[in-house]
Design a protein around this motif. Structure first.
Motif, PDB file in Angstrom:
ATOM      1  N   GLU A  95       0.881  -1.184   0.000  1.00 40.28           N
ATOM      2  CA  GLU A  95       0.000   0.000   0.000  1.00 40.28           C
ATOM      3  C   GLU A  95       0.909   1.222   0.000  1.00 40.28           C
ATOM      4  O   GLU A  95       1.737   1.377   0.901  1.00 40.28           O
ATOM      5  CB  GLU A  95      -0.884   0.019   1.253  1.00 40.28           C
ATOM      6  N   LEU A 163      -9.569  -9.778  -9.941  1.00 37.62           N
ATOM      7  CA  LEU A 163      -9.306  -8.540  -9.201  1.00 37.62           C
ATOM      8  C   LEU A 163      -8.973  -7.402 -10.153  1.00 37.62           C
ATOM      9  O   LEU A 163      -9.448  -6.273 -10.004  1.00 37.62           O
ATOM     10  CB  LEU A 163      -8.145  -8.743  -8.210  1.00 37.62           C
ATOM     11  N   LYS A 168      -8.770  -3.433  -9.490  1.00 39.76           N
ATOM     12  CA  LYS A 168      -7.683  -3.497  -8.504  1.00 39.76           C
ATOM     13  C   LYS A 168      -6.385  -3.908  -9.218  1.00 39.76           C
ATOM     14  O   LYS A 168      -6.429  -4.369 -10.358  1.00 39.76           O
ATOM     15  CB  LYS A 168      -8.036  -4.493  -7.411  1.00 39.76           C
ATOM     16  N   ASP A 169      -5.275  -3.775  -8.528  1.00 42.28           N
ATOM     17  CA  ASP A 169      -3.991  -4.163  -9.123  1.00 42.28           C
ATOM     18  C   ASP A 169      -3.267  -5.145  -8.210  1.00 42.28           C
ATOM     19  O   ASP A 169      -2.470  -4.743  -7.363  1.00 42.28           O
ATOM     20  CB  ASP A 169      -3.118  -2.926  -9.376  1.00 42.28           C
ATOM     21  N   ARG A 173       0.298  -3.613  -7.361  1.00 44.80           N
ATOM     22  CA  ARG A 173      -0.292  -2.980  -6.177  1.00 44.80           C
ATOM     23  C   ARG A 173      -0.394  -1.461  -6.278  1.00 44.80           C
ATOM     24  O   ARG A 173      -0.221  -0.764  -5.266  1.00 44.80           O
ATOM     25  CB  ARG A 173       0.508  -3.361  -4.929  1.00 44.80           C
ATOM     26  N   ASN A 174      -0.638  -0.979  -7.492  1.00 41.86           N
ATOM     27  CA  ASN A 174      -0.728   0.480  -7.692  1.00 41.86           C
ATOM     28  C   ASN A 174       0.504   1.211  -7.168  1.00 41.86           C
ATOM     29  O   ASN A 174       0.409   2.367  -6.728  1.00 41.86           O
ATOM     30  CB  ASN A 174      -1.990   1.058  -7.044  1.00 41.86           C
TER      31      ASN A 174
END
Ligand SMILES: Cc1cc2nc3c(=O)[nH]c(=O)nc-3n(C[C@H](O)[C@H](O)[C@H](O)COP(=O)(O)O)c2cc1C
Length: 267
Positions: A95, A163, A168-169, A173-174
């Motif tokens: 994150e 996902l 979403k990634d 994870r962006n």
């Protein structure tokens, strides 16, 4: 000009350079001074041990000048508890904040990795740093394309594709940034050298407040899916041996999770 010369006015003939040369390239001359063997230059791996061990700066190596070999500040030694905490508190961060990591911090982490050990000191690792989040996202999309291709044979990838389709990634994870390392295919130690370098990058990044996470999906796809390889622009004679998403962590961790006991056989 000789690759290595010894200043006989300062050399104290302690034999340290002779002892530490991993290639055994020194003899002792009749007066007890170290002498670089004739023909040794071709076998020197440039590791710099001979320069680094001399307390009198009496050994001069033309490829490893003293000006580029700074003195070690022994007062800066890392305490064992500090090192242990750094190693144990590093987490795979998934994150990230949107703000970019300052380039100087990334450079510092790469600098730390330059001193990683590598087989015969070959230092084969090349770094590719993807700085723009949009490009990271595009690469994640290419990994998804690859997973779609192989999901018939490997159904465990289906949830990741779902996902992605939900916006979403699960791949990168962006993360705002990505580092990919590649090295020559024809060098048997490229994989090990790359893993060590990236591990060292990861620890230095953690010390600098950068969050990282190994990008296993991308690593797999990079060598198996030509469109991704082309997007990364990996040279034809190289393979990708490591990749890590990174950015400024959105959350701070407060505890160190337990790990299984080390599986040790003492003999
Ligand atoms: C080779 C390798 C590949 C990995 N690939 C991924 C990945 O693609 N996505 C991910 O979220 N985590 C990935 N991880 C992170 C692991 O899941 C993580 O290291 C493990 O769960 C332990 O957590 P920690 O790193 O926070 O201690 C990978 C780790 C390694 C060493």
């Amino acid at each position: 000009m000789n690759l290595v010369t010894i200043d006989h006015t300062t050399c104290r003939r302690d034999g340290a350079c002779i002892a530490v040369c991993p290639m055994g390239l020194f003899d002792t001359d009749s007066a007890g001074f170290p002498a670089f063997r004739p023909g040794a230059a071709e076998r020197c791996i440039g590791c710099g041990h001979c320069v680094a061990v001399c307390p009198r700066s009496a050994l001069h190596h033309t490829a490893l000048p003293l000006e580029e070999s700074p003195l070690i500040d022994h007062g800066l030694a890392v305490s064992v508890p500090a090192l242990e905490q750094l190693i144990r508190s590093r987490r795979s961060v998934r994150e990230f904040k949107e703000e970019p990591v300052p380039e100087a911090l990334v450079q510092q982490a790469i600098e730390a990795a330059r001193w990683a050990p590598s087989a015969v000191n070959r230092q084969p690792v090349h770094w590719l740093v993807i700085r723009t989040p949009a490009e990271v996202r595009r690469l994640a999309g290419l990994v998804i394309d690859y997973l779609r291709r192989i999901s018939a044979q490997e159904p465990r990838y289906a949830p990741f594709i779902d996902l992605w389709e939900q916006g979403k990634d699960p791949i990168l994870r962006n993360a705002p940034h990505l580092v990919v390392i590649h090295a020559p295919d024809d060098w048997i130690w490229s994989s090990v050298d790359s893993t060590i370098a990236l591990t060292q990058f990861e620890l230095a990044a953690a010390a600098n407040g950068i969050g990282t996470c190994w990008a296993g999906f991308l690593m797999r796809a990079a060598n198996g899916y030509p469109p991704l390889r082309d997007a990364l622009d990996i040279p034809g004679s190289h393979s990708v041996f490591g990749a890590m998403m990174f950015g400024l962590p959105r959350y701070r961790y407060h505890r160190i999770p337990p790990r299984q006991a080390a599986l040790i056989t003492w003999r």
